[in-house]
Design a protein around this motif. Structure first.
Motif, PDB file in Angstrom:
ATOM      1  N   SER A   1      32.768  42.694  45.663  1.00 14.88           N
ATOM      2  CA  SER A   1      33.951  42.011  45.135  1.00 14.88           C
ATOM      3  C   SER A   1      34.851  41.453  46.226  1.00 14.88           C
ATOM      4  O   SER A   1      35.836  40.788  45.938  1.00 14.88           O
ATOM      5  CB  SER A   1      34.751  42.980  44.251  1.00 14.88           C
ATOM      6  OG  SER A   1      34.941  44.213  44.916  1.00 14.88           O
TER       7      SER A   1
ATOM      8  N   CYS B   1      30.238  46.947  41.493  1.00 18.56           N
ATOM      9  CA  CYS B   1      31.655  46.984  41.883  1.00 18.56           C
ATOM     10  C   CYS B   1      32.473  47.937  41.025  1.00 18.56           C
ATOM     11  O   CYS B   1      32.175  48.153  39.861  1.00 18.56           O
ATOM     12  CB  CYS B   1      32.246  45.584  41.755  1.00 18.56           C
ATOM     13  SG  CYS B   1      31.424  44.401  42.848  1.00 18.56           S
TER      14      CYS B   1
ATOM     15  N   ALA C   1      35.735  41.569  40.547  1.00 18.21           N
ATOM     16  CA  ALA C   1      34.420  41.044  40.934  1.00 18.21           C
ATOM     17  C   ALA C   1      34.150  39.712  40.232  1.00 18.21           C
ATOM     18  O   ALA C   1      33.646  38.759  40.843  1.00 18.21           O
ATOM     19  CB  ALA C   1      33.336  42.062  40.598  1.00 18.21           C
TER      20      ALA C   1
END
Ligand code: NDP
Length: 315
Positions: free
Chosen positions: A11, A34, A40
């Motif tokens: 991310s 993530c 993200a």
């Protein structure tokens, strides 16, 4: 078919730049693993990664339940796993006191090392089952854990000692929150976690390379002084660190360039050697670098492996 690569912490920073570099080739589908789904999604969008080239899946490395859940979700998706990149990390240089993961491990080592240790141990099976021609497991290392370099000699230095804190569970209650049993120091905890990352990669190589054909590698992509890794640092440091790296140490590398380097370790046909710690020279050419004595200590690698297995519930 396209290669299928899982990148943790995609991310921001290096993970995002790598996801972008791989997706742009059209040869890779990136699974962005993530902890913050929305972040993200926004990051992928603003980086301009085409929708068909990525999938976001939730993973919080500071919770072993979340790691197991991620593995289940990934398997249920039916996607193959050809390359795993353990990239996510936290760095808490100004923390006065230790903070802890869901299971009560000091947060830097718990996230950067133990979360990734469980993840890669579980996904080894999926990697082994892949029919992709070059399967790889990559753990992002760092120069800071390497005491054979200038940067690795800035105090506090990495030092795992006799591993008494790790063996005690790093919980700050009946054991120290530091691997070597010492007083909490956030900058040192990060460096120690990176030594564990590099030791883990080599232990994987010794235990599984011959049997599985998987390439195990680590790397130091250069100092990416602009990433969120330094978000916890004092403002003066954050202002001065990028120009310092650019003009004084000349170790500065942009997020784009670092992403291209990690993407090479994922996909370049010439980087298939296993057990290697990759670095890049001033002309941006890759070379096999030497690890410090501690980061290449086979006996220590085996001990870290055995203790980590117990802590994450694999032994
Ligand atoms: P960033 O802080 O930009 O990226 C770290 C990523 O890790 C973020 O995406 C972050 O997620 C994620 N993350 C943190 N905690 C967790 C968690 N519990 N579960 C899942 N994901 C988590 O830093 P960098 O891009 O610089 O760091 C990437 C890697 O590069 C690290 O392994 C670092 O050690 C290494 N490295 C960096 C260098 C540098 O100079 N920057 C030099 C050498 C190595 P979120 O976006 O939600 O915060």
């Amino acid at each position: 078919r396209k290669g299928s690569v899982v990148i943790t912490g995609a991310s921001s920073g290096l993970g995002l730049a790598t996801a972008k570099a791989l997706a742009e080739t059209g040869k890779w589908h990136v699974i962005m693993a993530c902890r913050d789904y929305l972040k993200a999604a926004r990051a992928a969008k603003s980086a301009g990664i085409a929708k068909e080239n990525y999938t976001i899946m939730h993973l919080d490395l500071a919770s072993l339940d979340s790691v197991r859940q991620f593995v289940d979700n990934f398997r249920r998706s039916g996607m193959p796993l050809d390359v795993l990149v353990c990239n996510a990390a936290v760095y808490l240089p100004t923390a006065k006191e230790a903070t802890f993961t869901a299971e009560g491990f000091e947060l830097s080592v718990g996230t950067n090392h133990l979360g990734h240790f469980l993840l890669s141990r579980l996904l080894l099976e999926d990697l082994s089952n892949s029919d992709y021609p070059s399967k790889r497991l990559i753990i992002v290392g760092s120069i800071t854990g390497n005491t054979n370099t200038l940067a690795g000699n800035v105090p506090p230095k990495a030092n795992l000692g006799d591993l008494r804190g790790l063996a005690g569970g790093l919980n700050g209650l009946n054991s120290s929150s530091m691997i070597d049993g010492g007083e909490f120091d956030g900058a040192k905890a990060y460096k120690d976690s990176k030594v564990c990352n590099m030791l883990t990669m080599q232990e994987f190589h010794r235990r599984f390379h011959e049997e599985t054909g998987i390439t195990f590698a680590s790397l130091y992509p250069g100092c990416i002084a602009t990433t969120g890794l330094f978000r916890e640092h004092i403002p003066l440091f954050r202002a001065l660190f990028p120009p310092f790296q650019k003009y004084i140490t000349k170790g500065f590398v942009s997020e784009d360039e670092a992403g291209k380097r990690l993407a090479q370790v994922v996909s370049d046909p010439s980087l298939t050697k296993s057990g290697v710690y990759w670095s890049w020279n001033k002309a941006s050419a890759s070379f096999e670098n030497q690890l410090s004595q501690e980061a290449s200590d086979a006996e220590k690698a085996r001990k870290v492996w055995d203790i980590s297995e117990k802590l994450v519930g694999l032994a």
